[in-house]
Design a protein around this motif. Sequence first.
Motif, short mmCIF file in Angstrom:
data_model
loop_
_atom_site.label_atom_id
_atom_site.label_comp_id
_atom_site.label_asym_id
_atom_site.label_seq_id
_atom_site.Cartn_x
_atom_site.Cartn_y
_atom_site.Cartn_z
N THR A 150 30.15 45.62 1.55
CA THR A 150 28.76 45.57 1.09
C THR A 150 28.12 44.23 1.41
O THR A 150 26.89 44.14 1.42
N LEU A 172 25.54 44.35 3.99
CA LEU A 172 24.29 45.02 3.64
C LEU A 172 23.35 44.13 2.84
O LEU A 172 22.23 44.52 2.56
N GLY A 209 23.04 45.24 -3.73
CA GLY A 209 24.22 44.88 -2.94
C GLY A 209 25.12 43.88 -3.65
O GLY A 209 26.34 44.05 -3.67
N ALA A 213 26.85 45.70 -6.61
CA ALA A 213 27.92 46.58 -6.13
C ALA A 213 29.11 45.76 -5.65
O ALA A 213 30.26 46.09 -5.95
N MET A 214 28.82 44.68 -4.93
CA MET A 214 29.90 43.83 -4.42
C MET A 214 30.73 43.24 -5.56
O MET A 214 31.96 43.35 -5.56
#
Length: 115
Positions: free
Chosen positions: A21, A24, A33, A36-37
Motif C-alpha cells: 500500500t 499507493l 493508504g 490501511a498500511m
Amino acid sequence: MPIARLFLLLAIAAEVAGTSTMSLLGNNNALWGYGAMYLLIALSYYFLSLAAKKIAIGVAYATWEGLGIALITLVSVLLFDADLNLQQFAGLGLAIIGIVCVTLGESHQHDRQTA
C-alpha cells in the motif's frame, strides 16, 4: 505446529499487503493508504507474535522477513512495473533457498526433541 505456520503465513500476507500500500500513498487516497498500511503492518506483527509461540523466533522472523521481501518484490514487478536485474533476481533466489534450509532445519530439530 500447523496453526503456528498458518499464523506465520497470515503475518507474511499482512506484511506484503501493508507494504504494497505504500506505493499507493501518492494518490488522492493518502489518508486511507496510511491507515490501511499501519493496520496491516500491526496485524502482521500480531500474527508473527502468535507464530513465535510455537516456532523458534529466529526461524519465524527469518521466514517472515525473507518471504515477505520476495513476495513484495514479486508484487512490485507484477503490479507496479519495477525493473530488476539478473543479480537482484539471483539474490532473491538465494534468500528463498536460505529460508527453505532454515525452515527444514527447524523441522528436523523439532523432530529430534520429540523423539
